[in-house]
Design an enzyme around this catalytic site. Structure first.
Site, short mmCIF file in Angstrom:
data_model
loop_
_atom_site.label_atom_id
_atom_site.label_comp_id
_atom_site.label_asym_id
_atom_site.label_seq_id
_atom_site.Cartn_x
_atom_site.Cartn_y
_atom_site.Cartn_z
N CYS A 1 0.76 -1.15 0.09
CA CYS A 1 0.18 0.00 0.01
C CYS A 1 0.71 1.22 0.08
O CYS A 1 0.39 2.52 0.32
CB CYS A 1 -0.86 0.01 1.43
SG CYS A 1 -2.01 -1.52 1.37
N ARG B 1 -8.83 -9.47 -2.88
CA ARG B 1 -7.57 -9.36 -3.37
C ARG B 1 -7.52 -10.10 -4.40
O ARG B 1 -6.73 -9.88 -5.38
CB ARG B 1 -6.52 -9.83 -2.42
CG ARG B 1 -6.35 -8.81 -1.17
CD ARG B 1 -5.55 -9.19 -0.22
NE ARG B 1 -5.42 -8.13 0.83
CZ ARG B 1 -4.92 -8.25 1.90
NH1 ARG B 1 -4.19 -9.44 2.49
NH2 ARG B 1 -4.82 -7.26 2.88
N LYS C 1 -13.76 -0.89 9.50
CA LYS C 1 -13.57 -2.14 8.25
C LYS C 1 -12.58 -3.03 8.93
O LYS C 1 -11.56 -2.74 9.44
CB LYS C 1 -13.02 -1.61 7.23
CG LYS C 1 -12.75 -2.48 5.86
CD LYS C 1 -11.96 -1.83 4.78
CE LYS C 1 -11.55 -2.81 3.91
NZ LYS C 1 -10.54 -2.45 2.75
N SER D 1 -15.28 -8.17 1.45
CA SER D 1 -15.36 -9.31 0.54
C SER D 1 -15.77 -10.59 1.38
O SER D 1 -16.42 -11.57 0.60
CB SER D 1 -14.29 -9.24 -0.28
OG SER D 1 -12.96 -9.37 0.47
N LYS E 1 -9.19 0.42 10.24
CA LYS E 1 -8.83 -0.74 9.24
C LYS E 1 -8.13 -1.61 9.68
O LYS E 1 -6.96 -1.57 10.14
CB LYS E 1 -8.61 -0.15 8.03
CG LYS E 1 -8.34 -1.41 6.84
CD LYS E 1 -8.07 -0.53 5.35
CE LYS E 1 -7.84 -1.71 4.26
NZ LYS E 1 -7.45 -1.06 3.26
N ARG F 1 0.12 -6.83 5.87
CA ARG F 1 -0.18 -5.54 5.84
C ARG F 1 -0.11 -4.85 7.23
O ARG F 1 -0.63 -4.08 7.97
CB ARG F 1 -1.62 -4.93 5.42
CG ARG F 1 -1.82 -5.45 3.93
CD ARG F 1 -2.30 -4.34 3.09
NE ARG F 1 -2.95 -4.56 1.87
CZ ARG F 1 -2.42 -5.28 0.47
NH1 ARG F 1 -1.04 -5.39 0.80
NH2 ARG F 1 -3.04 -5.51 -0.23
N GLU G 1 -7.03 6.19 16.75
CA GLU G 1 -6.71 6.26 15.34
C GLU G 1 -8.00 7.18 14.91
O GLU G 1 -7.92 8.12 14.07
CB GLU G 1 -6.76 4.91 14.54
CG GLU G 1 -5.71 4.18 14.40
CD GLU G 1 -4.68 4.58 13.27
OE1 GLU G 1 -4.87 5.58 12.70
OE2 GLU G 1 -3.65 4.00 13.36
C1 PBG Z 1 -7.06 -1.35 -0.37
C2 PBG Z 1 -8.25 -1.79 0.08
C3 PBG Z 1 -8.79 -3.43 0.36
C4 PBG Z 1 -10.08 -3.51 0.37
C5 PBG Z 1 -10.57 -2.00 0.21
N1 PBG Z 1 -9.52 -1.18 0.09
C6 PBG Z 1 -7.62 -4.37 0.66
C7 PBG Z 1 -6.71 -4.53 1.50
O1 PBG Z 1 -6.52 -3.46 2.43
O2 PBG Z 1 -5.89 -5.51 1.48
C8 PBG Z 1 -10.71 -4.60 1.10
C9 PBG Z 1 -12.34 -4.65 0.78
C10 PBG Z 1 -13.09 -5.99 0.66
O3 PBG Z 1 -12.21 -6.98 1.27
O4 PBG Z 1 -14.03 -5.94 0.47
N2 PBG Z 1 -7.09 -0.79 -1.69
#
Ligand code: PBG
Length: 352
Positions: A150, A233, A276, A303, A223, A245, A261
């Site tokens: 990232c 992914r 999230k 997801s 997050k 990450r 945060e």
């Molecule tokens: C980063 C991002 C991610 C997701 C949203 N923005 C992937 C990550 O942080 O690895 C995940 C969203 C999901 O799982 O639906 N661009």
């Protein structure tokens, strides 16, 4: 002799107990008697206005690729977007969030801030087709970098930091360019998702100095480093080529840190907050709502959460409509104002 099981032993005095059980003066079931009564006393309701629908956009023509682990979710080429945006708007869903699959990847993710980048093209196409649709763009580098991380990685530039470490302040400079480029293309809201320290302040000042002081920032303020991003992914082809990450996304074990945060992002000028993933973090949604009541709060129903529902429903193990609406209701009940969800189109239809 008959003996009352322990489960039914109550803390009421014998007199109170007999008053209640003989007169039945308190009967919560009275308000559950029929659907109309239940509707009248319902505390939480869902509406299409609550939803933000994620879209994956890719180069090429006539592309509508279903994502294997996310049935019903597609990668779209630009020529398909007008029709899809119209369908989304017709369901009453006010906003989409865009994720781009670039033509080529490199160490810093050049296409991410190119005026002809995939997200920039998609933004223009959607705004042209449905001007009132709110286009949110995800501001992160992982889909664009060849290493899948990232940010800008340390390759001996900073010997005191580990090899491959995501360099914070170098990454901020790129994120500022990406956010401004998205705004330039017509994005209504930018959503930095990398959990890079200072990202909101940097993007705010970058937007302000390039004439985009009117563009809000929806920060992915909390997050977590979550296993629930697995299917995403695949969808966005943004898996890290090595490592993970965990040096920037949060430890799932921490709650107090989420408030810290969030506090920072609020101070840096975030206009909207986010938690999230959603389902394993309903407590964090609730605490964020209580501690930061002034700001709109979004939750990302990610997801992996979607994939689990789809997989179980396909096996006939759960009732998809019922479970999905229960999940979305729980996210809202926990305190989210907005839900980013792959279920948005189905849910909007079911609600109607
Ligand atoms: C980063 C991002 C991610 C997701 C949203 N923005 C992937 C990550 O942080 O690895 C995940 C969203 C999901 O799982 O639906 N661009």
């Amino acid at each position: 002799m008959h003996k009352t099981p322990a489960l039914f032993e109550s803390s009421l005095t014998p007199n109170q107990h007999s008053a209640l059980s003989t007169q039945h003066s308190i009967r919560p079931r009275r308000l559950r008697l029929n659907p109309t009564l239940r509707r009248m006393v319902r505390e939480t309701t869902l509406a299409p206005d609550d939803f933000i629908y994620p879209l994956f956009v890719t180069h090429g023509r006539h592309v509508k690729n279903e994502i294997n682990s996310m049935p019903g979710v597609y990668q779209w080429s630009i020529d398909q977007l007008a029709r899809e945006a119209e369908a989304i708007a017709k369901l009453g869903i006010p906003a989409v969030i865009l994720f781009g699959l670039p033509a080529a990847k490199d160490p810093i993710g050049l296409e991410n801030f190119s005026s002809d980048g995939i997200v920039q093209q998609a933004t223009r196409a959607i705004k042209q087709a449905v001007p009132e649709m709110i286009v949110i763009t995800d501001v992160c580098l992982c889909e664009y970098t060849d290493h899948g991380h990232c940010g800008i990685l340390n390759h001996g530039d900073q010997p005191h930091l580990p090899e491959g470490y995501v360099l914070n302040d170098e990454t901020l400079k790129v994120l500022v360019k990406v956010a401004s480029s998205h705004a330039e293309a017509g994005a209504d809201i930018v959503a930095p998702s990398g959990m890079i320290d200072g990202m909101v302040a940097a993007i705010r000042s970058g937007l302000d100095s390039s004439g985009f002081e009117h563009i809000p920032i929806m920060s992915y303020s909390t997050k977590y480093a979550s296993g629930f991003y697995g299917p995403f992914r695949e969808a966005a082809q943004g898996a890290p080529k090595f490592g993970d990450r965990k040096t920037h996304q949060m430890d799932p074990a921490n709650a107090r840190e989420a408030l810290r945060e969030t506090e920072l992002d609020v101070a840096e000028g975030a206009d909207m907050l986010m938690v999230k993933p959603a389902l394993s973090y309903l407590d964090i949604i609730r605490q964020t709502r209580e501690q930061f009541p002034q700001l709109p709060l979004a939750a990302y129903n990610v997801s992996g959460e979607y994939a689990m529902v789809k997989a179980a429903a396909r096996n006939g193990w759960i009732d998809e409509e019922r479970v999905t609406l229960e999940i979305l209701t729980s996210i809202k009940r926990a305190g989210a104002d907005l839900i980013i969800t792959y279920h948005a189109k189905d849910a909007a239809q079911w609600i109607k």
